[in-house]
Design a protein around this motif. Structure first.
Motif, PDB file in Angstrom:
ATOM      1  N   GLU B  61       0.770  -1.300  -0.007  1.00  0.00           N
ATOM      2  CA  GLU B  61      -0.063   0.004  -0.124  1.00  0.00           C
ATOM      3  C   GLU B  61       0.853   1.287  -0.010  1.00  0.00           C
ATOM      4  O   GLU B  61       0.653   2.197  -0.862  1.00  0.00           O
ATOM      5  CB  GLU B  61      -0.787   0.154   1.386  1.00  0.00           C
ATOM      6  N   ALA B  65       1.020   3.979  -2.909  1.00  0.00           N
ATOM      7  CA  ALA B  65       0.471   5.580  -2.489  1.00  0.00           C
ATOM      8  C   ALA B  65       1.718   6.439  -3.212  1.00  0.00           C
ATOM      9  O   ALA B  65       1.596   7.562  -3.822  1.00  0.00           O
ATOM     10  CB  ALA B  65       0.709   5.596  -1.000  1.00  0.00           C
ATOM     11  N   PHE B 122      -5.345   5.370   1.345  1.00  0.00           N
ATOM     12  CA  PHE B 122      -5.094   5.544   0.048  1.00  0.00           C
ATOM     13  C   PHE B 122      -6.314   6.278  -0.683  1.00  0.00           C
ATOM     14  O   PHE B 122      -5.965   7.319  -1.530  1.00  0.00           O
ATOM     15  CB  PHE B 122      -4.872   3.806  -0.561  1.00  0.00           C
TER      16      PHE B 122
END
Lengths: 196, 196
Positions: B61, B65, B122
């Motif tokens: 993640e 990002a 996110f």
């Protein structure tokens, strides 16, 4: 209560409990014992009605699909709507139903779930209907010049799926105001005209 | 190759393998042995770098990002774009990256995954950025009268999430033509004007 009525009531309780479980935990983590317990039904009764988790999921999907057909039918019977107003009306009804009815919510959710490789029948049907209404709108001159029915269908379908996914994971997306916002954009055209 | 370089390379291979596994099978079904095997790395090496599946997911993640930040930075450096053109440009870059890069695909996918109750950092970041650009567009008169920046932001965010979910489950939604269709609608206004 006669035997058939009791069986039908048990089946409905199982579908409802399965939908709540699938919608809350995801299809893959849902267990049959948890579903029969939530339904207040024995494991034997669950297996009498449904041979597997997949069979239960298909029953949820079928019932969700019928609910969507009813939303479409009822909107189509309202007189005097343009095609775009009809689409907005159905999408509004659909999102309200997704927020309030675990069966419809789970039906849509499983359709986009990578852990459940289904037929995608549910979203294919939605895409086909949106496409059909917009082709009629285009034919009858209801779309602005330069906007194709295909592009509009892509936008409506993507926005529907997006609103559904956002509502599943974030409660600020569950109020229904987002559908109105999307249609305020789709019905007005967002770019300032030259010289305006 | 010095030791730190080798460690960095192993870490990257693990993140890549984890992303491919999360994107293909979903977070909840992905197993650490399958990820270490796909990365060509021992289970011991995996545990040296990541203490849990959750830690691996957070690394995926974070990297996703950062990729999105780079797409935004690079579009913001292009001169002469209106705010809406900037948004379209970033969304185009983002969808291409989702199609071609498992890390970005998995990062977005886990954000909407009910089996992984994450921070939604996110999608919150994406929503915040879209909202900010559109407030500037509104302030500078780039939106048509009657279209609020908030409604437009809802539409752009919903369409982005919808396109991403549809692309994950249906390959006809992976070509990139859908982003162009969405923006052809958002930039033109879909309703025929009175008397046109």
């Amino acid at each position: 209560m006669v035997k058939q009525e009791r069986a039908a009531r048990t089946r409905r309780a199982l579908i409802q409990a399965a939908a709540e479980t699938f919608a809350g935990e995801g299809y893959v983590l849902a267990s049959l014992p948890a579903i029969s317990e939530r339904a207040g039904v024995s494991k034997g009764a669950l297996h009498f009605h449904f041979e597997s988790k997949d069979a239960l999921a298909r029953a949820v999907e079928d019932e969700a699909a019928r609910a969507v057909e009813r939303i479409i039918d009822s909107a189509q019977r309202r007189p005097g709507l343009t095609r775009l107003e009809l689409l907005a009306d159905v999408m509004r009804g659909l999102m309200a139903r997704i927020a309030g009815d675990a069966v419809v919510r789970a039906g849509f959710q499983m359709d986009g779930d990578v852990t459940r490789k289904g037929s995608r029948a549910f979203s294919r049907r939605w895409q086909a209907w949106v496409g059909e209404v917009l082709r009629e709108a285009e034919r009858d001159g209801e779309l602005a010049e330069g906007v194709s029915s295909r592009a509009m269908a892509t936008t409506v379908v993507a926005a529907t799926v997006g609103l559904r996914v956002l509502a599943a994971s974030d409660e600020t997306w569950r109020s229904g105001s987002q559908v109105e916002q999307v249609w305020s954009v789709l019905l007005s055209g967002p770019v300032a005209r030259q010289g305006s």
